[in-house]
Motif scaffolding. Structure first.
Motif, mmCIF file in Angstrom:
data_model
loop_
_atom_site.group_PDB
_atom_site.id
_atom_site.type_symbol
_atom_site.label_atom_id
_atom_site.label_comp_id
_atom_site.label_asym_id
_atom_site.label_seq_id
_atom_site.Cartn_x
_atom_site.Cartn_y
_atom_site.Cartn_z
ATOM 1 N N SER A 121 0.833 -1.211 0.000
ATOM 2 C CA SER A 121 0.000 0.000 0.000
ATOM 3 C C SER A 121 0.863 1.256 0.000
ATOM 4 O O SER A 121 1.890 1.308 0.664
ATOM 5 C CB SER A 121 -0.911 0.018 1.233
ATOM 6 N N LYS A 159 -6.078 -3.268 -2.976
ATOM 7 C CA LYS A 159 -7.155 -2.770 -2.125
ATOM 8 C C LYS A 159 -7.885 -1.580 -2.744
ATOM 9 O O LYS A 159 -8.922 -1.169 -2.264
ATOM 10 C CB LYS A 159 -6.597 -2.367 -0.761
ATOM 11 N N GLY A 160 -7.305 -1.003 -3.793
ATOM 12 C CA GLY A 160 -7.924 0.147 -4.421
ATOM 13 C C GLY A 160 -7.021 1.362 -4.348
ATOM 14 O O GLY A 160 -5.961 1.342 -3.727
ATOM 15 N N ARG A 193 -16.569 0.946 -0.786
ATOM 16 C CA ARG A 193 -15.673 -0.076 -0.240
ATOM 17 C C ARG A 193 -14.507 0.526 0.530
ATOM 18 O O ARG A 193 -14.044 -0.049 1.526
ATOM 19 C CB ARG A 193 -15.159 -0.952 -1.394
ATOM 20 N N LEU A 194 -14.042 1.685 0.103
ATOM 21 C CA LEU A 194 -12.861 2.290 0.722
ATOM 22 C C LEU A 194 -13.203 3.334 1.774
ATOM 23 O O LEU A 194 -12.341 4.091 2.203
ATOM 24 C CB LEU A 194 -11.986 2.932 -0.366
ATOM 25 N N ASN A 195 -14.465 3.369 2.180
ATOM 26 C CA ASN A 195 -14.906 4.410 3.115
ATOM 27 C C ASN A 195 -15.599 3.793 4.327
ATOM 28 O O ASN A 195 -16.819 3.879 4.473
ATOM 29 C CB ASN A 195 -15.855 5.377 2.400
#
Length: 385
Positions: A121, A159-160, A193-195
């Motif tokens: 990441s 993960k984005g 998804r990322l929040n």
């Protein structure tokens, strides 16, 4: 004039990062005024360029000069507001980009924007997230959707992307507006998804976005999350407007009402149940225990007013309980509130053709509290004496 205003804005826009929070408001106003003046000046310059195309070549070295001054990507932050106005079109933006990369070949992945690499990441500093968002919006402004996506995907892992949620929302809004449902859905899904700490506003945006691209199951899930995050009648109404049949969702409404009532929102819980055809369940919420003064709000008023036509005797009993609670507070403002509920009792009794019962009740009440002159005065003011 454009160059002078752009130089001024580059200074002014950086003030909010250099001075204490208490000064930020006035400094932000200065930045807004300067930006507006620059925008007006740019419109004049573009009009002149339309008549004299050769003026463009005289103007481009200015933005090349800005790119040359950005020896470090963090320096670009002082120029972002000015550049948002000063970039003429897509080709101009790409020219600026190539000039900027001469000093910053890694562009948005420059080491000064990233707080190291943690496993797979990449974690941006606040400056990095800001510049990714700025670049995305600037590219989309000039129709460079692919460049905008590339800027966001630079930080992507399994993960984005490590971009701000608002950046993903900007992309989703852009592709929806341009009829690309697939990409609009993709960036909306990423923003969910990322929040993990999504706000009510985020949930409501997701619901509207999915609804606009005909993804109703996903929209309904977002509506539910918005409602449960901060229950309100307005959010429940939006949910009701989108369900195919409210009666098919009665079990869900009962579940929500139980949770909401346990947290003291008995008015909202009863109103929800009533409006989905669960009249007895709605009454049970209100009748289970006495209603403290602090729980009395407009949702309870709306429910009782509706329920009054269904069972006036029950509604009148609640009106009496509430008016008694206010009278026991023993101060004038509470007496004034009590008269509101006494008038509701009167109207309900009159509507049920029981005027004698009302007259007997109000006479007994005045006699019981004859030593409370402030209450007697409030009764007289509203015509209850």
């Amino acid at each position: 004039m454009v160059i002078g205003l752009a130089l001024t804005l580059s200074r002014v826009s950086g003030w909010t990062r250099q001075y204490p929070p208490e000064a930020v408001r006035k400094l932000s106003e200065a930045s807004y005024v300067c930006s507006k003046m620059l925008d007006d000046a740019m419109r004049g310059l573009q009009g002149a360029m339309a008549k004299k195309p050769e003026l463009r070549q005289s103007y481009l070295p200015f933005t090349d000069w800005i790119a040359g001054r950005c020896k470090n990507m963090r320096y670009l932050m002082d120029w972002t507001e000015a550049l948002f106005v000063c970039i003429l079109d897509a080709s101009h933006l790409m020219q600026f980009y190539e000039k900027l990369r001469l000093n910053n070949p890694d562009f948005l992945l420059s080491e000064e924007l990233i707080d190291g690499v943690h496993g797979e990441s990449k974690k941006y500093h606040a400056a990095g997230r800001y510049l990714v968002d700025w670049w995305t919006r600037l590219c989309l402004l000039h129709g460079l959707a692919e460049e905008a996506e590339n800027g966001v995907s630079l930080s992507a892992t399994d993960k984005g992307p490590a971009a701000q949620i608002s950046t993903l929302q900007t992309l989703a809004n852009y592709f929806r507006g341009h009829g690309d449902r697939r990409k609009a859905a993709h960036y909306t899904s990423l923003s969910v998804r990322l929040n993990p700490n999504a706000s009510v506003k985020d949930h409501e945006w997701v619901a509207e976005m999915y609804k606009s691209i005909q993804m109703m199951p996903e929209s309904m899930q977002a509506r539910e999350r918005a409602f449960l995050s901060l229950p309100s009648w307005e959010r429940f109404e939006r949910w009701m407007c989108d369900v195919s049949s409210v009666h098919e969702h009665q079990s869900k409404v009962k579940e929500w009402a139980d949770v909401i009532a346990s947290k003291g929102q008995i008015g909202l819980a009863s109103r929800m149940l009533w409006n989905t055809g669960l009249s007895e369940d709605a009454w049970n919420v209100v009748s289970q225990k006495s209603i403290p003064v602090y729980m009395i709000e407009e949702n309870l008023v709306a429910f009782l007013k509706s329920y009054e036509t269904y069972n006036p005797a029950r509604a009148i009993a609640v009106y009496q309980q509430i008016s008694d609670s206010f009278i026991r507070e023993r101060h004038r403002s509470a007496y004034h509130e009590a008269t509101r509920w006494l008038r509701a009792m009167r109207d309900a009794w009159m509507g049920a053709n029981q005027s004698d019962a009302w007259r007997s009740y109000i006479t007994a009440l005045r006699d019981e509290y004859k030593r409370l002159p402030a209450l007697q005065d409030e009764l007289r003011k509203v015509g209850l004496v």
